[in-house]
Design an enzyme around this catalytic site. Sequence first.
Site, PDB file in Angstrom:
ATOM      1  N   ARG A 200       4.608   6.342  14.594  1.00 48.65           N
ATOM      2  CA  ARG A 200       4.644   6.875  12.989  1.00 48.65           C
ATOM      3  C   ARG A 200       3.869   8.044  13.244  1.00 48.65           C
ATOM      4  O   ARG A 200       2.766   8.209  13.645  1.00 48.65           O
ATOM      5  CB  ARG A 200       3.860   5.924  12.518  1.00 48.65           C
TER       6      ARG A 200
ATOM      7  N   ASP B  46       0.401   5.046   2.015  1.00 54.67           N
ATOM      8  CA  ASP B  46      -0.233   5.331   3.158  1.00 54.67           C
ATOM      9  C   ASP B  46      -1.648   6.060   2.846  1.00 54.67           C
ATOM     10  O   ASP B  46      -1.341   7.079   2.205  1.00 54.67           O
ATOM     11  CB  ASP B  46       0.461   6.167   4.229  1.00 54.67           C
TER      12      ASP B  46
ATOM     13  N   HIS C 172       0.875  -1.069   0.135  1.00 55.54           N
ATOM     14  CA  HIS C 172       0.135   0.075  -0.026  1.00 55.54           C
ATOM     15  C   HIS C 172       0.857   1.262  -0.006  1.00 55.54           C
ATOM     16  O   HIS C 172       2.099   1.200   0.365  1.00 55.54           O
ATOM     17  CB  HIS C 172      -0.878   0.095   1.300  1.00 55.54           C
TER      18      HIS C 172
HETATM   19  C1  SIN Z   1       2.917   1.222   7.976  1.00 53.73           C
HETATM   20  O1  SIN Z   1       3.245   2.182   8.235  1.00 53.73           O
HETATM   21  O2  SIN Z   1       2.369   0.954   6.653  1.00 53.73           O
HETATM   22  C2  SIN Z   1       3.482   0.289   8.697  1.00 53.73           C
HETATM   23  C3  SIN Z   1       5.155   0.310   8.126  1.00 53.73           C
HETATM   24  C4  SIN Z   1       5.892  -0.546   9.295  1.00 53.73           C
HETATM   25  O3  SIN Z   1       5.381  -1.040  10.271  1.00 53.73           O
HETATM   26  O4  SIN Z   1       7.110  -1.149   9.005  1.00 53.73           O
END
Ligand code: SIN
Length: 290
Positions: free
Chosen positions: A263, A100, A98
Site C-alpha cells: 500500500r 486513512d 475508517h
Molecule cells: C487499509 O488500507 O485500510 C486496508 C485495505 C485493505 O486491506 O483492503
Amino acid sequence: MALQVTPLAPCIGAEVSGADLARLDGDQFEQIQHALWAHQVLFVRDQPKLEPETQINFAKRFGPLHFHPAAPHLDGYPELFVIYADEHSKVANGNGWHTDVSCDEEPPLATMLQLHTVPETGGDTLFSSMYAAFETLSEPMQNFLCELTALHDSEHIYRGRYADRGVDDAGKRYPSAVHPVVRTHPETGRQALYVNPSFTTRIQNLSSDESRALLDLLFRHQQRAEFQVRFKWQENDIALWDNRCTQHLALWDYWPQTRSGHRVTIKGERPVYRAAPNEHRRMKLSRSSI
Ligand code: SIN
C-alpha cells in the site's frame, strides 16, 4: 488510448479497464485522475505484480507521498506499507470503518493498494461514499454539522498494534488532529462527512454526552449499505481510493488464510470546509457531470 471506466454502484466505485498502470501516458493518467474524482474509488484488474519502484512512481504522479506513522514498511521503502495477515495475526489492518490516517494534520489524499496474495474466500474491502452520507442528511442537520470540528486521535489504535510484526513503539508519540466535521473536496467542490469510527473520538464544543450521541448517529448513518461498493479481490488487483470523500473497511473474515500486499499513500492537504450553495448539497446519483 481511451480507458474504459465502468461504474459499479450508484454512489461510488468504478472499474477501469484497458490500463497498464506502469505505462500510462499523460492523457491516460488524466483520465484516471478524472475518474477517481468522479467515482471516489477505482478498481483495476489484470495487472502484473508491481515492483515497489513502479508502484511508488505511479503514486508519485498524484503528488508527494505520505509516510505512515506506525505501520511496518518494506526494507528500503519507508513509503510502502506492507499489508499482511495470516494464521498467526492478532489484528488485521483496516478491519473497522475508517479513512486513512485521519489523525494526521494533513491526512493522505489517496491510497493505492495492490494485493499479491488473496484468500480463497473472504477478504473483501467495502468502500462508502461520504458525499452520499452528507448529501442524504436533512438540511438543518447539514447546517449544524458544517459549523463543527472534531478530534481525530490514534494512540488507542496504533499503540502496540504492529508489535507482532517487529515494530517497537516505546517512547513514540502518535498523532492527533482537529478537523472540520464536513470537508469540502478541493477538486469537486462537493461536501463530504469527515468523521469515522476508528479515529474520531470527540466533537469539539459539545458536551461529552452530546458528542457521543451525535457521533453514534453519524457512524450508523455513514454505514448505510446504499452508500457502498464491495470489492472482491483477485491476485494483483489494484484499488485506488480518494480518502477525502470515502471510508473503507477491510473484512477480516478469512482467518487462518493469508492476505497480503503493498500500500502506498499520497500526501494530502489540511481538510477545510468552504460554504457552498444549498443546491450542491443534495444527493446526486449521477457522477457523469463531474
Ligand atoms: C487499509 O488500507 O485500510 C486496508 C485495505 C485493505 O486491506 O483492503
